[in-house]
Design a protein around this motif. Structure first.
Motif, PDB file in Angstrom:
ATOM      1  N   ASN A   1      25.322  31.965  36.457  1.00 31.46           N
ATOM      2  CA  ASN A   1      26.674  31.834  35.912  1.00 31.46           C
ATOM      3  C   ASN A   1      27.564  33.037  36.182  1.00 31.46           C
ATOM      4  OD1 ASN A   1      24.725  30.461  33.515  1.00 31.46           O
ATOM      5  ND2 ASN A   1      26.400  29.223  34.299  1.00 31.46           N
ATOM      6  N   CYS A   2      27.015  34.126  36.715  1.00 31.46           N
ATOM      7  CA  CYS A   2      27.807  35.333  36.944  1.00 31.46           C
ATOM      8  C   CYS A   2      27.819  35.672  38.433  1.00 31.46           C
ATOM      9  CB  CYS A   2      27.252  36.503  36.128  1.00 31.46           C
ATOM     10  SG  CYS A   2      27.431  36.251  34.338  1.00 31.46           S
ATOM     11  N   VAL A   3      28.815  36.434  38.839  1.00 34.38           N
ATOM     12  CA  VAL A   3      29.036  36.659  40.268  1.00 34.38           C
ATOM     13  C   VAL A   3      28.823  38.138  40.626  1.00 34.38           C
ATOM     14  CG1 VAL A   3      30.757  36.579  42.116  1.00 34.38           C
ATOM     15  CG2 VAL A   3      30.609  34.712  40.464  1.00 34.38           C
ATOM     16  N   VAL A   4      28.160  38.316  41.764  1.00 34.03           N
ATOM     17  CA  VAL A   4      27.996  39.648  42.347  1.00 34.03           C
ATOM     18  C   VAL A   4      28.648  39.653  43.725  1.00 34.03           C
ATOM     19  CG1 VAL A   4      25.897  40.308  41.107  1.00 34.03           C
ATOM     20  CG2 VAL A   4      25.714  38.982  43.233  1.00 34.03           C
TER      21      VAL A   4
ATOM     22  N   ALA B   1      29.329  33.512  50.160  1.00 30.75           N
ATOM     23  CA  ALA B   1      28.317  33.523  51.214  1.00 30.75           C
ATOM     24  C   ALA B   1      27.956  32.073  51.558  1.00 30.75           C
ATOM     25  CB  ALA B   1      27.078  34.276  50.737  1.00 30.75           C
ATOM     26  N   PRO B   2      27.379  31.828  52.737  1.00 32.65           N
ATOM     27  CA  PRO B   2      26.952  30.463  53.087  1.00 32.65           C
ATOM     28  C   PRO B   2      26.039  29.880  52.004  1.00 32.65           C
ATOM     29  CG  PRO B   2      26.816  31.897  54.995  1.00 32.65           C
ATOM     30  CD  PRO B   2      27.136  32.780  53.830  1.00 32.65           C
ATOM     31  N   ASP B   3      26.248  28.619  51.684  1.00 35.86           N
ATOM     32  CA  ASP B   3      25.467  27.902  50.661  1.00 35.86           C
ATOM     33  C   ASP B   3      25.717  28.419  49.252  1.00 35.86           C
ATOM     34  OD1 ASP B   3      24.248  26.330  52.692  1.00 35.86           O
ATOM     35  OD2 ASP B   3      22.769  27.921  53.018  1.00 35.86           O
ATOM     36  N   GLN B   4      26.791  29.170  49.079  1.00 34.66           N
ATOM     37  CA  GLN B   4      27.162  29.662  47.748  1.00 34.66           C
ATOM     38  C   GLN B   4      28.516  29.085  47.347  1.00 34.66           C
ATOM     39  OE1 GLN B   4      25.529  31.958  45.534  1.00 34.66           O
ATOM     40  NE2 GLN B   4      23.778  31.496  46.850  1.00 34.66           N
ATOM     41  N   PRO B   5      28.745  28.882  46.053  1.00 36.30           N
ATOM     42  CA  PRO B   5      27.775  29.086  44.971  1.00 36.30           C
ATOM     43  C   PRO B   5      26.767  27.942  44.909  1.00 36.30           C
ATOM     44  CG  PRO B   5      29.825  28.233  44.087  1.00 36.30           C
ATOM     45  CD  PRO B   5      30.070  28.457  45.556  1.00 36.30           C
ATOM     46  N   ASN B   6      25.533  28.264  44.526  1.00 34.06           N
ATOM     47  CA  ASN B   6      24.527  27.206  44.382  1.00 34.06           C
ATOM     48  C   ASN B   6      24.308  26.842  42.921  1.00 34.06           C
ATOM     49  OD1 ASN B   6      22.992  29.305  43.328  1.00 34.06           O
ATOM     50  ND2 ASN B   6      21.752  29.561  45.178  1.00 34.06           N
ATOM     51  N   TYR B   7      25.072  27.490  42.021  1.00 34.58           N
ATOM     52  CA  TYR B   7      25.078  27.191  40.588  1.00 34.58           C
ATOM     53  C   TYR B   7      23.732  27.423  39.913  1.00 34.58           C
ATOM     54  CZ  TYR B   7      29.405  25.080  42.174  1.00 34.58           C
ATOM     55  OH  TYR B   7      30.628  24.879  42.766  1.00 34.58           O
TER      56      TYR B   7
ATOM     57  N   HIS C   1      30.646  25.111  33.331  1.00 37.68           N
ATOM     58  CA  HIS C   1      29.705  25.148  34.450  1.00 37.68           C
ATOM     59  C   HIS C   1      30.356  24.622  35.734  1.00 37.68           C
ATOM     60  CE1 HIS C   1      25.976  25.331  36.536  1.00 37.68           C
ATOM     61  NE2 HIS C   1      25.813  24.011  36.631  1.00 37.68           N
ATOM     62  N   LYS C   2      30.149  25.375  36.807  1.00 35.05           N
ATOM     63  CA  LYS C   2      30.646  25.063  38.150  1.00 35.05           C
ATOM     64  C   LYS C   2      32.152  25.303  38.299  1.00 35.05           C
ATOM     65  CE  LYS C   2      27.046  21.773  39.485  1.00 35.05           C
ATOM     66  NZ  LYS C   2      26.761  20.467  40.123  1.00 35.05           N
ATOM     67  N   THR C   3      32.758  25.937  37.305  1.00 37.10           N
ATOM     68  CA  THR C   3      34.176  26.316  37.419  1.00 37.10           C
ATOM     69  C   THR C   3      34.271  27.825  37.246  1.00 37.10           C
ATOM     70  OG1 THR C   3      34.911  24.193  36.513  1.00 37.10           O
ATOM     71  CG2 THR C   3      36.502  26.004  36.507  1.00 37.10           C
ATOM     72  N   PHE C   4      34.336  28.537  38.361  1.00 29.88           N
ATOM     73  CA  PHE C   4      34.345  29.997  38.305  1.00 29.88           C
ATOM     74  C   PHE C   4      35.754  30.519  38.053  1.00 29.88           C
ATOM     75  CE2 PHE C   4      30.297  29.324  40.374  1.00 29.88           C
ATOM     76  CZ  PHE C   4      29.506  30.307  39.783  1.00 29.88           C
ATOM     77  N   VAL C   5      35.858  31.398  37.071  1.00 27.45           N
ATOM     78  CA  VAL C   5      37.130  32.022  36.708  1.00 27.45           C
ATOM     79  C   VAL C   5      36.905  33.516  36.513  1.00 27.45           C
ATOM     80  CG1 VAL C   5      38.016  29.937  35.593  1.00 27.45           C
ATOM     81  CG2 VAL C   5      36.778  31.635  34.229  1.00 27.45           C
ATOM     82  N   THR C   6      37.991  34.267  36.489  1.00 31.34           N
ATOM     83  CA  THR C   6      37.901  35.698  36.232  1.00 31.34           C
ATOM     84  C   THR C   6      37.757  35.938  34.729  1.00 31.34           C
ATOM     85  OG1 THR C   6      40.259  36.113  35.872  1.00 31.34           O
ATOM     86  CG2 THR C   6      39.486  36.037  38.163  1.00 31.34           C
ATOM     87  N   ILE C   7      37.548  37.186  34.356  1.00 28.55           N
ATOM     88  CA  ILE C   7      37.445  37.532  32.939  1.00 28.55           C
ATOM     89  C   ILE C   7      38.777  37.327  32.225  1.00 28.55           C
ATOM     90  CG2 ILE C   7      35.527  39.148  33.139  1.00 28.55           C
ATOM     91  CD1 ILE C   7      37.571  41.388  33.387  1.00 28.55           C
ATOM     92  N   PHE C   8      39.857  37.095  32.986  1.00 21.10           N
ATOM     93  CA  PHE C   8      41.162  36.786  32.395  1.00 21.10           C
ATOM     94  C   PHE C   8      41.467  35.285  32.471  1.00 21.10           C
ATOM     95  CE2 PHE C   8      41.632  41.180  34.094  1.00 21.10           C
ATOM     96  CZ  PHE C   8      41.657  41.832  32.863  1.00 21.10           C
ATOM     97  N   ASP C   9      40.420  34.481  32.708  1.00 20.48           N
ATOM     98  CA  ASP C   9      40.534  33.020  32.782  1.00 20.48           C
ATOM     99  C   ASP C   9      41.392  32.541  33.951  1.00 20.48           C
ATOM    100  OD1 ASP C   9      38.941  32.742  30.509  1.00 20.48           O
ATOM    101  OD2 ASP C   9      40.659  32.890  29.165  1.00 20.48           O
ATOM    102  N   GLU C  10      41.499  33.338  34.977  1.00 20.90           N
ATOM    103  CA  GLU C  10      42.244  32.947  36.180  1.00 20.90           C
ATOM    104  C   GLU C  10      41.297  32.227  37.138  1.00 20.90           C
ATOM    105  OE1 GLU C  10      45.068  35.121  39.534  1.00 20.90           O
ATOM    106  OE2 GLU C  10      43.370  36.216  38.686  1.00 20.90           O
ATOM    107  N   PRO C  11      41.681  31.059  37.666  1.00 19.61           N
ATOM    108  CA  PRO C  11      40.803  30.372  38.617  1.00 19.61           C
ATOM    109  C   PRO C  11      40.501  31.253  39.819  1.00 19.61           C
ATOM    110  CG  PRO C  11      42.600  28.937  37.906  1.00 19.61           C
ATOM    111  CD  PRO C  11      42.915  30.310  37.390  1.00 19.61           C
ATOM    112  N   LEU C  12      39.278  31.177  40.280  1.00 18.90           N
ATOM    113  CA  LEU C  12      38.875  32.032  41.391  1.00 18.90           C
ATOM    114  C   LEU C  12      39.752  31.834  42.616  1.00 18.90           C
ATOM    115  CD1 LEU C  12      36.940  34.095  42.580  1.00 18.90           C
ATOM    116  CD2 LEU C  12      35.404  32.224  43.199  1.00 18.90           C
TER     117      LEU C  12
END
Length: 209
Positions: free
Chosen positions: A180-183, A171-177, A151-162
């Motif tokens: 768990n998935c990103v658009v 976007a402003p005020d993002q991520p707000n947690y 939680h609160k650690t966003f990574v790619t589907i290949f486990d690469e840090p964002l």
């Protein structure tokens, strides 16, 4: 007056053909015509990356104009024909039928691709180009990023840090947690959202993978 011609014909296992034709016209001007042909992989064809360089090279007695042409031929793809090749980047498809994030990931994998990961502003321009073809489509689409593992650690589907992907335009005020998935929004901003929400999604297959 044709002075010389060279044709390099491909075997059945190769895809390319090179033809060189040297001739001299009635005024004494020399003409060199070089043709490079590449057999298409499917009816839509395969765009080539092309780079041309020119330089003057000094020899012992004369100077020569050296022209170097570099063609990069994309590999054959086993993807469905509705994937679009962007030369130098990869194959892309925008799935317009909304799915939840997990289903979207499975669909991309079944097609031999993966949920798209934006690695640069150029790749973002590809995403926007596909998006802009359908202005009535939902403004948000899934990409291959989540914090499902931690939680609160966003990574790619290949486990690469964002922050290692090359693109972190939240976007402003993002991520707000709250999710768990990103658009990615049509304008290129990233948002976190619930993974069971149904959105369109981007699949990609990177060249060389």
């Amino acid at each position: 007056m044709i002075i010389g011609t060279v044709d390099c014909f491909p075997t059945k296992s190769t895809l390319s053909k090179l033809s060189i034709n040297n001739s001299q016209n009635a005024t004494g001007h020399w003409n060199s015509k070089i043709q490079f042909g590449h057999r298409t992989v499917n009816k839509q064809g395969s765009p080539l990356d092309f780079k041309l360089e020119q330089a003057i090279v000094s020899g012992e007695r004369d100077d020569f104009v050296l022209i170097t042409a570099n063609f990069t031929v994309p590999p054959r793809s086993t993807l469905p024909v509705d994937y679009e090749l962007i030369p130098g980047v990869g194959y892309y498809k925008l799935h317009k039928e909304p799915q939840d994030w997990h289903t979207a990931r499975v669909i991309c994998n079944k097609e031999g691709a993966h949920l798209a990961i934006i690695n640069s502003h150029f790749e973002l321009s590809v995403i926007k180009m596909l998006y802009n073809r359908d202005p009535k489509l939902h403004d948000f689409s899934y990409v291959g990023i989540s914090d499902l593992q931690k939680h609160k650690t966003f990574v790619t589907i290949f486990d690469e840090p964002l922050n290692a992907t090359g693109y972190t335009n939240w976007a402003p005020d993002q991520p707000n947690y709250d999710g768990n998935c990103v658009v990615v929004k049509r304008d290129g901003q990233l948002f976190d959202t619930q993974c069971n929400g149904r959105f369109p999604f981007f699949c990609e297959q990177t060249l060389g993978k």
